[in-house]
Design a protein around this motif. Structure first.
Motif, PDB file in Angstrom:
ATOM      1  N   PHE A  47       0.840  -1.197   0.000  1.00 51.14           N
ATOM      2  CA  PHE A  47       0.000   0.000   0.000  1.00 51.14           C
ATOM      3  C   PHE A  47       0.872   1.242   0.000  1.00 51.14           C
ATOM      4  O   PHE A  47       1.875   1.325   0.719  1.00 51.14           O
ATOM      5  CB  PHE A  47      -0.915   0.028   1.218  1.00 51.14           C
ATOM      6  CG  PHE A  47      -1.798   1.246   1.240  1.00 51.14           C
ATOM      7  CD1 PHE A  47      -2.932   1.311   0.439  1.00 51.14           C
ATOM      8  CD2 PHE A  47      -1.483   2.339   2.024  1.00 51.14           C
ATOM      9  CE1 PHE A  47      -3.737   2.440   0.425  1.00 51.14           C
ATOM     10  CE2 PHE A  47      -2.279   3.476   2.026  1.00 51.14           C
ATOM     11  CZ  PHE A  47      -3.401   3.523   1.226  1.00 51.14           C
ATOM     12  N   THR A  48       0.497   2.226  -0.827  1.00 50.59           N
ATOM     13  CA  THR A  48       1.295   3.442  -0.911  1.00 50.59           C
ATOM     14  C   THR A  48       0.466   4.564  -1.524  1.00 50.59           C
ATOM     15  O   THR A  48      -0.652   4.353  -1.994  1.00 50.59           O
ATOM     16  CB  THR A  48       2.571   3.195  -1.754  1.00 50.59           C
ATOM     17  OG1 THR A  48       3.447   4.313  -1.624  1.00 50.59           O
ATOM     18  CG2 THR A  48       2.236   2.978  -3.226  1.00 50.59           C
ATOM     19  N   PHE A  49       1.003   5.771  -1.489  1.00 50.13           N
ATOM     20  CA  PHE A  49       0.436   6.933  -2.178  1.00 50.13           C
ATOM     21  C   PHE A  49       1.425   7.395  -3.227  1.00 50.13           C
ATOM     22  O   PHE A  49       2.637   7.331  -2.989  1.00 50.13           O
ATOM     23  CB  PHE A  49       0.174   8.072  -1.182  1.00 50.13           C
ATOM     24  CG  PHE A  49      -1.024   7.855  -0.308  1.00 50.13           C
ATOM     25  CD1 PHE A  49      -2.289   8.246  -0.715  1.00 50.13           C
ATOM     26  CD2 PHE A  49      -0.879   7.247   0.933  1.00 50.13           C
ATOM     27  CE1 PHE A  49      -3.385   8.055   0.104  1.00 50.13           C
ATOM     28  CE2 PHE A  49      -1.972   7.043   1.752  1.00 50.13           C
ATOM     29  CZ  PHE A  49      -3.237   7.450   1.328  1.00 50.13           C
ATOM     30  N   PRO A  50       0.947   7.884  -4.373  1.00 46.69           N
ATOM     31  CA  PRO A  50      -0.464   7.904  -4.755  1.00 46.69           C
ATOM     32  C   PRO A  50      -0.992   6.478  -4.917  1.00 46.69           C
ATOM     33  O   PRO A  50      -0.226   5.562  -5.236  1.00 46.69           O
ATOM     34  CB  PRO A  50      -0.481   8.660  -6.074  1.00 46.69           C
ATOM     35  CG  PRO A  50       0.882   8.454  -6.637  1.00 46.69           C
ATOM     36  CD  PRO A  50       1.817   8.399  -5.461  1.00 46.69           C
ATOM     37  N   VAL A  51      -2.300   6.290  -4.705  1.00 44.30           N
ATOM     38  CA  VAL A  51      -2.841   4.934  -4.713  1.00 44.30           C
ATOM     39  C   VAL A  51      -2.774   4.298  -6.095  1.00 44.30           C
ATOM     40  O   VAL A  51      -2.888   3.078  -6.212  1.00 44.30           O
ATOM     41  CB  VAL A  51      -4.283   4.877  -4.170  1.00 44.30           C
ATOM     42  CG1 VAL A  51      -4.317   5.220  -2.702  1.00 44.30           C
ATOM     43  CG2 VAL A  51      -5.224   5.756  -4.959  1.00 44.30           C
ATOM     44  N   TYR A  54      -0.140   1.871  -5.807  1.00 51.25           N
ATOM     45  CA  TYR A  54      -0.608   0.697  -5.057  1.00 51.25           C
ATOM     46  C   TYR A  54      -1.417  -0.226  -5.961  1.00 51.25           C
ATOM     47  O   TYR A  54      -1.234  -1.452  -5.936  1.00 51.25           O
ATOM     48  CB  TYR A  54      -1.430   1.169  -3.861  1.00 51.25           C
ATOM     49  CG  TYR A  54      -2.411   0.173  -3.302  1.00 51.25           C
ATOM     50  CD1 TYR A  54      -2.026  -1.116  -2.943  1.00 51.25           C
ATOM     51  CD2 TYR A  54      -3.748   0.527  -3.122  1.00 51.25           C
ATOM     52  CE1 TYR A  54      -2.945  -2.017  -2.422  1.00 51.25           C
ATOM     53  CE2 TYR A  54      -4.666  -0.365  -2.602  1.00 51.25           C
ATOM     54  CZ  TYR A  54      -4.263  -1.636  -2.262  1.00 51.25           C
ATOM     55  OH  TYR A  54      -5.167  -2.532  -1.754  1.00 51.25           O
ATOM     56  N   TYR A  55      -2.296   0.326  -6.779  1.00 53.49           N
ATOM     57  CA  TYR A  55      -3.090  -0.492  -7.697  1.00 53.49           C
ATOM     58  C   TYR A  55      -2.181  -1.319  -8.612  1.00 53.49           C
ATOM     59  O   TYR A  55      -2.430  -2.490  -8.863  1.00 53.49           O
ATOM     60  CB  TYR A  55      -3.999   0.396  -8.548  1.00 53.49           C
ATOM     61  CG  TYR A  55      -5.232   0.931  -7.842  1.00 53.49           C
ATOM     62  CD1 TYR A  55      -5.349   0.921  -6.458  1.00 53.49           C
ATOM     63  CD2 TYR A  55      -6.285   1.465  -8.568  1.00 53.49           C
ATOM     64  CE1 TYR A  55      -6.472   1.423  -5.827  1.00 53.49           C
ATOM     65  CE2 TYR A  55      -7.420   1.967  -7.939  1.00 53.49           C
ATOM     66  CZ  TYR A  55      -7.501   1.947  -6.568  1.00 53.49           C
ATOM     67  OH  TYR A  55      -8.613   2.437  -5.944  1.00 53.49           O
ATOM     68  N   GLN A  56      -1.122  -0.679  -9.097  1.00 50.43           N
ATOM     69  CA  GLN A  56      -0.191  -1.395  -9.982  1.00 50.43           C
ATOM     70  C   GLN A  56       0.540  -2.501  -9.220  1.00 50.43           C
ATOM     71  O   GLN A  56       0.722  -3.605  -9.742  1.00 50.43           O
ATOM     72  CB  GLN A  56       0.798  -0.410 -10.592  1.00 50.43           C
ATOM     73  CG  GLN A  56       0.161   0.517 -11.629  1.00 50.43           C
ATOM     74  CD  GLN A  56       1.137   1.535 -12.167  1.00 50.43           C
ATOM     75  OE1 GLN A  56       1.742   2.306 -11.417  1.00 50.43           O
ATOM     76  NE2 GLN A  56       1.298   1.550 -13.485  1.00 50.43           N
ATOM     77  N   LYS A  57       0.938  -2.223  -7.981  1.00 52.41           N
ATOM     78  CA  LYS A  57       1.614  -3.242  -7.169  1.00 52.41           C
ATOM     79  C   LYS A  57       0.670  -4.399  -6.855  1.00 52.41           C
ATOM     80  O   LYS A  57       1.112  -5.537  -6.677  1.00 52.41           O
ATOM     81  CB  LYS A  57       2.132  -2.621  -5.878  1.00 52.41           C
ATOM     82  CG  LYS A  57       3.315  -1.686  -6.081  1.00 52.41           C
ATOM     83  CD  LYS A  57       3.781  -1.118  -4.754  1.00 52.41           C
ATOM     84  CE  LYS A  57       4.982  -0.206  -4.943  1.00 52.41           C
ATOM     85  NZ  LYS A  57       5.478   0.341  -3.654  1.00 52.41           N
ATOM     86  N   ALA A  58      -0.637  -4.103  -6.780  1.00 48.57           N
ATOM     87  CA  ALA A  58      -1.627  -5.155  -6.512  1.00 48.57           C
ATOM     88  C   ALA A  58      -1.893  -6.007  -7.748  1.00 48.57           C
ATOM     89  O   ALA A  58      -2.530  -7.052  -7.650  1.00 48.57           O
ATOM     90  CB  ALA A  58      -2.926  -4.536  -6.021  1.00 48.57           C
ATOM     91  N   GLY A  59      -1.406  -5.541  -8.918  1.00 46.13           N
ATOM     92  CA  GLY A  59      -1.515  -6.365 -10.111  1.00 46.13           C
ATOM     93  C   GLY A  59      -2.281  -5.777 -11.272  1.00 46.13           C
ATOM     94  O   GLY A  59      -2.396  -6.395 -12.332  1.00 46.13           O
ATOM     95  N   PHE A  67      -7.134   3.927 -14.411  1.00 43.05           N
ATOM     96  CA  PHE A  67      -7.116   4.142 -12.974  1.00 43.05           C
ATOM     97  C   PHE A  67      -8.431   4.748 -12.495  1.00 43.05           C
ATOM     98  O   PHE A  67      -8.981   4.337 -11.458  1.00 43.05           O
ATOM     99  CB  PHE A  67      -5.947   5.055 -12.588  1.00 43.05           C
ATOM    100  CG  PHE A  67      -6.015   5.547 -11.177  1.00 43.05           C
ATOM    101  CD1 PHE A  67      -5.991   4.651 -10.111  1.00 43.05           C
ATOM    102  CD2 PHE A  67      -6.109   6.906 -10.901  1.00 43.05           C
ATOM    103  CE1 PHE A  67      -6.054   5.103  -8.798  1.00 43.05           C
ATOM    104  CE2 PHE A  67      -6.176   7.360  -9.594  1.00 43.05           C
ATOM    105  CZ  PHE A  67      -6.150   6.458  -8.545  1.00 43.05           C
ATOM    106  N   GLU A  68      -8.965   5.717 -13.232  1.00 43.26           N
ATOM    107  CA  GLU A  68     -10.200   6.376 -12.813  1.00 43.26           C
ATOM    108  C   GLU A  68     -11.367   5.390 -12.739  1.00 43.26           C
ATOM    109  O   GLU A  68     -12.217   5.487 -11.837  1.00 43.26           O
ATOM    110  CB  GLU A  68     -10.541   7.519 -13.769  1.00 43.26           C
ATOM    111  CG  GLU A  68      -9.588   8.701 -13.721  1.00 43.26           C
ATOM    112  CD  GLU A  68      -8.293   8.458 -14.484  1.00 43.26           C
ATOM    113  OE1 GLU A  68      -7.392   9.316 -14.402  1.00 43.26           O
ATOM    114  OE2 GLU A  68      -8.169   7.405 -15.157  1.00 43.26           O
TER     115      GLU A  68
END
Length: 214
Positions: A47-51, A54-59, A67-68
């Motif tokens: 988890f990180t900012f900007p989120v 984080y979305y990219q790290k989650a896959g 993203f929107e």
């Protein structure tokens, strides 16, 4: 007490929404056809900012999903679950203690301002705060400008302020307004991540009273 003001992060620090955040991410992955899932341990490391990062790290692949659009799904799922989460068990005691010491308390959050206010009012803690500041949209990009504007508008001496949060971004916000910061590892990021800031890291909110020698 050294500080006249405490600026609080909300999500993960005072409001324990980690589990519903993990559930929301996994529901997003499911809804958009990804097969991978995350657990709390992985979540607190990525988890990180900007989120968007984080979305990219989650896959998530942004060449496939905007993203929107993903943020819209996140808000829909999270909002449906928000009141199944609860305040951190130690939130009320520390808010009461600081208020009794005459400390002014402010929330500065990357949560959309109307949803933030609904949560604060739902859990009956609004009266502890002199201001509740959230962002204008659901993209959770940054809250630095919120904090800086409040500082400037109220002509606050940075030496009178302590920022308390649960993420590296909270530390970054504190640096942007040149105030002290302490982080807690009971929220959205793992202690190993928080320690990279070199800010003091506490395991739980109840340790804040000892940290401040109250």
């Amino acid at each position: 007490m050294k500080y006249k003001y405490v600026i609080w992060d909300w999500n993960g620090t005072l409001f324990d929404d980690v589990e519903i955040s993990v559930y929301t991410m996994n529901k997003m992955l499911e809804k958009t056809g990804y097969k991978n899932r995350i657990d709390i341990d992985l979540y607190k490391k990525i988890f990180t900012f900007p989120v968007s990062e984080y979305y990219q790290k989650a896959g998530f692949d942004f060449s496939r999903d905007k993203f929107e659009d993903l943020a819209e799904i996140y808000v829909e799922v999270y909002t449906s679950l928000q009141f199944t989460a609860k305040l951190n068990d130690e939130t009320l005691p520390i808010l009461k203690l600081l208020k009794n010491r005459g400390c002014k308390q402010i929330i500065v959050s990357a949560c959309e301002k109307n949803r933030l206010l609904n949560q604060v009012e739902k859990f009956k803690v609004k009266d502890y705060f002199d201001a509740v500041l959230g962002i204008d949209d659901d993209l959770a990009v940054s809250k630095s400008s919120l904090a800086k504007k409040w500082f400037d508008d109220n002509k606050i001496d940075k030496n009178d302020v302590l920022f308390i949060g649960d993420t590296v971004h909270d530390y970054e916000v504190s640096q942007s307004i040149s105030c002290d910061c302490v982080l807690v590892s009971c929220g959205h990021q793992d202690r190993s991540v928080l320690e990279k800031t070199n800010a003091p890291v506490l395991d739980k909110l109840s340790q804040i009273s000892d940290f401040l020698a109250l």
